[in-house]
Design a protein around this motif. Structure first.
Motif, PDB file in Angstrom:
ATOM      1  N   UNK A  83       2.298   9.632  -8.307  1.00 42.57           N
ATOM      2  CA  UNK A  83       3.678   9.531  -7.831  1.00 42.57           C
ATOM      3  C   UNK A  83       3.663   9.440  -6.318  1.00 42.57           C
ATOM      4  N   UNK A  84       4.676   8.800  -5.774  1.00 43.04           N
ATOM      5  CA  UNK A  84       4.725   8.597  -4.327  1.00 43.04           C
ATOM      6  C   UNK A  84       4.916   9.895  -3.558  1.00 43.04           C
ATOM      7  N   UNK A  85       4.037  10.126  -2.625  1.00 41.50           N
ATOM      8  CA  UNK A  85       4.120  11.286  -1.732  1.00 41.50           C
ATOM      9  C   UNK A  85       3.132  11.059  -0.607  1.00 41.50           C
TER      10      UNK A  85
ATOM     11  N   UNK B 286      -3.902  10.016  -1.540  1.00 37.56           N
ATOM     12  CA  UNK B 286      -4.501   8.838  -0.935  1.00 37.56           C
ATOM     13  C   UNK B 286      -3.541   7.688  -0.833  1.00 37.56           C
ATOM     14  N   UNK B 287      -4.094   6.503  -0.669  1.00 42.25           N
ATOM     15  CA  UNK B 287      -3.340   5.259  -0.547  1.00 42.25           C
ATOM     16  C   UNK B 287      -3.686   4.401  -1.744  1.00 42.25           C
ATOM     17  N   UNK B 288      -2.671   3.985  -2.453  1.00 37.88           N
ATOM     18  CA  UNK B 288      -2.864   3.248  -3.701  1.00 37.88           C
ATOM     19  C   UNK B 288      -2.422   1.809  -3.512  1.00 37.88           C
ATOM     20  N   UNK B 289      -3.283   0.882  -3.983  1.00 35.04           N
ATOM     21  CA  UNK B 289      -2.977  -0.538  -3.855  1.00 35.04           C
ATOM     22  C   UNK B 289      -1.820  -0.921  -4.755  1.00 35.04           C
ATOM     23  N   UNK B 290      -0.876  -1.693  -4.188  1.00 35.64           N
ATOM     24  CA  UNK B 290       0.255  -2.184  -4.965  1.00 35.64           C
ATOM     25  C   UNK B 290       0.014  -3.609  -5.438  1.00 35.64           C
ATOM     26  N   UNK B 291      -0.752  -4.393  -4.672  1.00 33.66           N
ATOM     27  CA  UNK B 291      -1.052  -5.785  -5.037  1.00 33.66           C
ATOM     28  C   UNK B 291      -2.538  -6.012  -4.889  1.00 33.66           C
ATOM     29  N   UNK B 292      -2.974  -7.112  -5.451  1.00 34.06           N
ATOM     30  CA  UNK B 292      -4.408  -7.425  -5.442  1.00 34.06           C
ATOM     31  C   UNK B 292      -4.900  -7.778  -4.054  1.00 34.06           C
TER      32      UNK B 292
ATOM     33  N   UNK C  97       0.856  -1.170   0.000  1.00 34.89           N
ATOM     34  CA  UNK C  97       0.000   0.000   0.000  1.00 34.89           C
ATOM     35  C   UNK C  97       0.899   1.228   0.000  1.00 34.89           C
ATOM     36  N   UNK C  98       0.735   2.071  -1.016  1.00 27.78           N
ATOM     37  CA  UNK C  98       1.646   3.187  -1.194  1.00 27.78           C
ATOM     38  C   UNK C  98       0.883   4.501  -1.112  1.00 27.78           C
ATOM     39  N   UNK C  99       1.458   5.471  -0.400  1.00 30.47           N
ATOM     40  CA  UNK C  99       0.877   6.810  -0.333  1.00 30.47           C
ATOM     41  C   UNK C  99       1.263   7.574  -1.597  1.00 30.47           C
ATOM     42  N   UNK C 100       0.271   8.159  -2.276  1.00 28.41           N
ATOM     43  CA  UNK C 100       0.518   8.805  -3.567  1.00 28.41           C
ATOM     44  C   UNK C 100      -0.246  10.118  -3.639  1.00 28.41           C
TER      45      UNK C 100
END
Length: 920
Positions: free
Chosen positions: A128-130, A172-178, A117-120
């Motif tokens: 982009x990551x932020x 927000x938070x972006x899903x990296x995996x399913x 889960x990546x903050x973008x």
């Protein structure tokens, strides 16, 4: 019988000014009274100064430690949820109410992102990551308003996304995996952009603010140890966006310790802090319920501060210092009281005839005591400010480094000053009453009544023997707190003085020409020693008593100097054995696998030391193994001050013996092995190396930094070639080895200078230890303060010695008042009469010097009374140096000059004994 009513008789009206007619006695009594007040006030001031200085030193040391929560500052945090506005306000209000801390400063960062889960920040189909970030004052520094609902992005990211201020972005938070949580975004207006500071994600406008290096930043899971780019927002906007995307932020409220933090305020702060910490986890309290309402999940307020530990350690150091100076403080009080009593006894002897006459005329002993109190009242009133000022000056000059002034005096300090003033009145008053009672018992009005002498010398010798047996039977670790330790130096000095003074009466100095001052001094001394007519038994006892007082004060002055040297040098040795060098930096395994760099000094003025565990069969238990570079170690290491560690430097060359059958080693500490013994050294409990002992030492630089009874010190050039590659710090294979050596860089440079030098070659130390920090952490700071207080005691004894010389000069002048009139009529000049008394003072000072030599030798060679802190090892004990000898000689010369000046002034003056004046 005359009317002696207080309101009518001149005795009562003239008593307050009576001492003004005897300036010499006035100076002596005022000096003794002021010293008594100072000796009572000084220990309390020392206690206050030690508490303040210990707290300041520990705060300064803790501030340099990199571990979070180690400094005196407070960090309150909660993680996982956003508090409702009322709950956040309650938390900040409770934190703001804590004593001893500055205003709360709130910051927060997104903490929900992880590998799946990546903050973008997203615009259209580009992201982009932020991560979200807020901190009080940052938005204002970027030109915005705290209530602004927009966000600020790094200029580079805004250009990458193609947005400008005023455009809409989504964070927000972006899903990296399913398998991760659903992606969620929240919209916000781009309020502006900023340029990050070089090497930082913080805006350049705030990166240099104090404490910014400790702000909570969002971590980038893709780059461990690094922070994500920041989406800067105001506090309210941060909370709205975090709730909208189910962020689990980490909130941190920083409160800086009050720069004016004193021991009492620090203690109150710790108490309030602990009370708040308990309340935060008590669900029955409003504070705990407020944090449980956090969204999306309830949380707890956690408090992190090193202040409780700092206060505990500072209190321990101050208590240790107080315990160490206790005997010296008591000794100073006893000496000051003894000087005051001696001074008043001598004043009474100079007035014996008139007081006997007054007793014969019906003055009651109680009235004599009351008259004494009235006479001393002005002296006591002057002694309070003078003694208090002297105590403040002494503690300021030689005490713990705390800035004390009259405004820092507590009610207790003022009460002690008044107590000293009361003692100024009561002690001489008691002496006066006892003297009057003795005169009553011996015969009312009998001017020449014989006084039965008390065998003080014999009593002192018996008391010294009893106390010495008590000290020898006391555990050395507990001698510092024993009352016997307090009185033993006094009794030893008094016993030496009693014996030497008695023997000195049997010595006659030949060669004096008749009619010369030296001849006259010899005749007077011989007459006094025999209890002759010119002096009488009382004069003999008075002169012998003053000579003994000179001997005691001179001996205690020398003892104070030797104790000071012993404490300071003993603490220096301990620090050297604990740390090893002025600055030591730790690198763990960062220098492994670097080939020759693992042996050579990394920067100028340094040396490399590698530590490891070792076993010396058949003895079980891990010892510390210090592998050193003998070529550079000697010039960098700290070898202490007493010479206890110095033999190790002379043995470094033996570690490089190429003919040795095995690894040459030095053993420092508790060991039963001797030079020439051989054995097997087990390194890391798996590699055995043959060794030969080339030196056995009580201590070695750094030998007490680790566990074990003895430190094993070989040369790295002899050890490393014998190790397998996975253990050899020079071999690249050792980087992944188990149980590796850990590297330290020792240097003579300061900590900041050494850090800069190491950073210049790409090395960043994990930790830095300095001798000053070790002194604080090991409680050795209190030993140095005790040494400084001994200096104060030495100054007090110095004044006591000079006052004793003044008293001797006055005593001799009063004794010879009648004979000087007759000698003046026979042609003796005032200078000759003064010189004769000076020769008597010289004799007394030489006698005192011999007694001082006996006292110092007994205290230096006798049982150690200095080692009152178990951590000060090797054992500290009184030590004599050239400076101490010169100081004692200078004091003796000053005593002679002071007494000679008194004698010259009295010889030139007109004596009351001059009752016959020829030719008018």
């Amino acid at each position: 019988m005359p009317n002696l009513h207080r309101g009518r008789h001149p005795l009562w009206t003239t008593a307050p000014a009576r001492l003004l007619h005897s300036p010499g006695w006035l100076v002596l009594v005022l000096l003794a009274a002021s010293l008594l007040v100072a000796s009572v006030v000084a220990p309390a001031l020392f206690r206050t100064s030690a508490r303040t200085a210990a707290l300041d030193a520990r705060i300064e040391t803790a501030a340099a430690e990199p571990a979070p929560g180690a400094s005196a500052d407070l960090r309150a945090s909660w993680v996982g949820g956003v508090l409702p506005t009322p709950g956040e306000a309650l938390v900040l209000e409770r934190l703001d109410a804590l004593p001893g801390f500055g205003p709360p400063v709130l910051g927060a960062a997104g903490a929900a992102q992880e590998r799946r889960l990546r903050a973008v920040v997203r615009v259209g189909g580009t992201s982009t990551g932020a991560a979200l970030f807020t901190h009080d004052g940052v938005v204002e520094a970027l030109g915005g308003d705290e209530d602004d609902r927009g966000v600020w992005l790094p200029t580079e990211i805004a250009e990458e996304l193609g947005v400008e201020p005023g455009d809409r972005v989504r964070v927000g938070l972006e899903s990296v995996s399913a398998t991760s949580a659903a992606t969620r975004y929240a919209g916000a207006r781009l309020a502006g952009t900023y340029d990050p500071a070089p090497g930082s994600v913080l805006p350049a406008a705030v990166a240099d603010r104090p404490g910014s290096e400790d702000w909570v930043l969002p971590l980038d899971p893709g780059r461990p140890g690094s922070a994500s780019p920041l989406v800067v927002a105001g506090r309210a906007t941060f909370a709205r966006l975090a709730r909208a995307v189910d962020e689990e932020p980490l909130y941190a409220v920083d409160l800086a310790a009050d720069p004016a933090l004193d021991p009492d305020l620090a203690a109150n702060a710790v108490a309030a802090l602990q009370e708040l910490a308990v309340e935060a986890f008590d669900d029955s309290t409003e504070l705990a319920r407020a944090t449980q309402r956090a969204v999306p999940i309830g949380t707890r307020l956690e408090l992190a501060s090193g202040l409780p530990d700092i206060v505990d350690e500072a209190t321990e150091a101050a208590s240790s210092a107080e315990q160490q100076v206790g005997p010296y403080a008591t000794a100073g009080q006893v000496l000051a009281a003894a000087l005051l009593l001696t001074a008043w006894v001598l004043v009474g002897r100079s007035r014996r005839r008139e007081e006997a006459l007054a007793a014969g005329l019906g003055v009651h002993p109680a009235a004599t005591g009351a008259l004494t109190l009235l006479e001393l009242l002005p002296v006591a009133l002057l002694a309070v400010p003078l003694g208090t000022a002297a105590a403040l000056l002494a503690i300021d000059v030689a005490g713990p480094p705390a800035d004390l002034g009259p405004g820092d005096l507590t009610a207790g300090d003022r009460g002690l000053a008044l107590l000293g003033s009361a003692l100024v009145l009561l002690l001489p008053g008691l002496v006066a009453v006892l003297a009057a009672l003795r005169a009553e018992v011996g015969g009312r009005g009998r001017l020449g009544a014989r006084v039965r002498a008390v065998p003080w010398g014999l009593l002192v010798l018996v008391a010294t023997a009893v106390v010495l047996v008590g000290v020898l039977s006391t555990d050395p670790a507990r001698r510092g707190g024993s009352p016997l330790t307090t009185v033993l130096p006094l009794l030893v000095a008094a016993s030496s003085a009693a014996v030497v003074v008695r023997l000195a009466g049997l010595v006659r100095v030949p060669g004096a020409r008749p009619g010369r001052p030296r001849w006259l001094a010899g005749r007077r001394s011989a007459g006094a020693g025999a209890g002759g007519a010119n002096a009488g038994g009382a004069a003999d006892r008075g002169q012998q008593a003053l000579t003994a007082v000179l001997a005691v004060t001179l001996g205690l002055f020398a003892y104070a100097l030797t104790v000071h040297r012993g404490l300071v040098e003993g603490a220096d040795d301990k620090v050297a054995a604990l740390v090893g060098a002025p600055t030591v930096t730790s690198f763990e395994d960062d220098l492994r696998g670097t080939g020759r760099r693992a042996v050579l000094p990394p920067v100028e003025g340094s040396t490399l030391v590698w530590r490891q565990r070792a076993t010396l069969p058949p003895v079980f238990g891990a010892q510390q193994l210090l592998t050193i570079d003998p070529l550079t170690f000697g010039d960098v290491a700290d070898w202490g001050s007493t010479g206890t560690l110095a033999p190790g430097r002379d043995l470094l060359d033996r570690l490089e013996d190429p003919a040795a059958d095995g690894v040459p080693v030095l053993l420092a500490g508790d060991t039963e092995r001797d030079v020439g013994d051989r054995g097997t050294l087990e390194v890391n409990e798996e590699i055995s190396l043959p060794y030969i002992v080339v030196g056995v030492l009580p201590a070695f630089p750094g030998s007490e930094a680790g566990t074990g009874d003895a430190a094993v010190v070989p040369s790295s050039r002899a050890v490393f070639p014998r190790l397998p590659g996975y253990l050899d710090p020079r071999d690249p294979l050792s980087v992944d080895g188990t149980g590796p050596f850990t590297a330290e860089v020792w240097s003579q440079a300061g900590s900041e200078e050494l850090r800069d030098r190491l950073r210049a070659i790409g090395l960043v130390p994990d930790d830095v230890v300095t001798t000053a920090g070790a002194a604080v952490g090991e409680g050795l700071l209190s030993a140095s303060w005790a040494a400084q207080y001994v200096v104060v005691l030495g100054l007090v004894v110095l004044l006591l010695a000079l006052a004793s010389a003044l008293a001797l000069g006055l005593r001799l002048a009063d004794r010879d008042a009648v004979s000087d009139v007759l000698l003046a009529r026979m042609g003796w000049r005032p200078r000759q009469l003064a010189a004769a008394r000076t020769w008597e003072v010289v004799r007394a000072v030489l006698t005192a010097a011999v007694a001082t030599l006996v006292t110092t030798g007994a205290m230096v060679l006798g049982p150690s009374l200095v080692d009152q802190v178990a951590s000060v090892l090797p054992v500290s004990r009184p030590r004599v140096g050239v400076a101490e000898v010169l100081a004692v000689v200078a004091l003796g010369v000053a005593m002679v000059l002071a007494s000679a000046g008194v004698g010259l002034v009295r010889a030139r003056g007109r004596s009351s004994a001059e009752v016959l004046r020829g030719n008018g």
